[in-house]
Design an enzyme around this catalytic site. Sequence first.
Site, PDB file in Angstrom:
ATOM      1  CE1 TYR A 112       0.734   0.935   4.460  1.00  0.00           C
ATOM      2  CE2 TYR A 112       0.469  -1.363   4.453  1.00  0.00           C
ATOM      3  CZ  TYR A 112       0.919  -0.074   4.991  1.00  0.00           C
ATOM      4  OH  TYR A 112       1.589  -0.328   6.174  1.00  0.00           O
ATOM      5  CG  ASP A 152      -1.740  -0.571  11.730  1.00  0.00           C
ATOM      6  OD1 ASP A 152      -0.631  -0.165  11.951  1.00  0.00           O
ATOM      7  OD2 ASP A 152      -2.264  -1.719  12.061  1.00  0.00           O
ATOM      8  CB  ILE A 153      -0.020   4.127   7.580  1.00  0.00           C
ATOM      9  CG1 ILE A 153      -1.371   4.418   7.186  1.00  0.00           C
ATOM     10  CG2 ILE A 153       0.855   4.480   6.519  1.00  0.00           C
ATOM     11  CD1 ILE A 153      -2.004   3.357   6.342  1.00  0.00           C
ATOM     12  CD  GLU A 154       2.394  -1.319  11.637  1.00  0.00           C
ATOM     13  OE1 GLU A 154       3.405  -1.756  11.611  1.00  0.00           O
ATOM     14  OE2 GLU A 154       1.254  -1.765  12.344  1.00  0.00           O
ATOM     15  CB  ALA A 155       4.974   0.514   4.610  1.00  0.00           C
TER      16      ALA A 155
END
Length: 297
Positions: A112, A152-155
């Site tokens: 994503y 929940d953005i981790e990239a």
Amino acid sequence: MASVKHSFLLLLPLLLISSSFVQRSSAAGIAVYWGQNGGEGSLADACNTGNYQFINIAFLATFGNGQTPQLNLAGHCDATAGTCNVFNDQIKACQSKGIKVLLSLGGGSGGYSLTSADDANQVAQYLWNNFLGGSSGSRPLGDAVLDGIDFDIEAGDGQHWDELAKALKGFNQNLILSAAPQCPFPDAHLSNAINTGLFNFVWVQFYNNPPCMYTNGNTNNLLSSWNQWNSVQAGQVFLGVPASQAAAPSGGFIPTDVMNSQVLPAIKGSAKYGGVMIWDRFNDLQNKYSDAIKGSL
């Protein structure tokens, strides 16, 4: 005209109802992530516990950058085969209990990204039509209208998530937006989005991050970070914790006795304290974490 005394007696039940509503609406709650382990039971099972006020369906793991959005609910269903609509009625049943059901975007793995403001607007349109109040012939979860979107953005580089938030709120100001940043402050991926002031809830992941989590009986780093997070422009801040040691391989698990006797008493007085976020439903089911802490919220 009624006497003053009579008018007050007529008004009293309304005042009591209003007072009761305010108390209930300001009460702390538990948010949980559901969808990443087929062994965690159904969505209905989670809602029927009565432990959760928010359930994040995890995850829409592929979207943006011209990709076809893809829902990944592990062993629960196959979105490409259209079988995830089995949760349509379960979502509605959860909502009928007063539980807010959100779709979580991103996660720790997945393809994503957002490449531009136009990309963010296109993703917002997709989310609105396929999971929220819009219409589409291919709604993955059926015609149930979710209450909001969780980030929940981790990239990636943290760009354009603020534009996605603005576009979503543009469809409906009452739409719930939540974010799940890592505890190092400010979060590298979601800081710009959270700074819009559009997020109702921020459930901070106080795990897998040694500088700002509970470690070896020491709560100092966690509480120091908690105080930083309470300065953000959001409605409420939740303490995000793993439900077991297995749920957070890099640490941060807080034993329930420590949570109840040390951590919760130290944070409950915070102006923006909203409750606790638990990762995840499977580990909570195994470890009964929410059962052990719900009375201390």
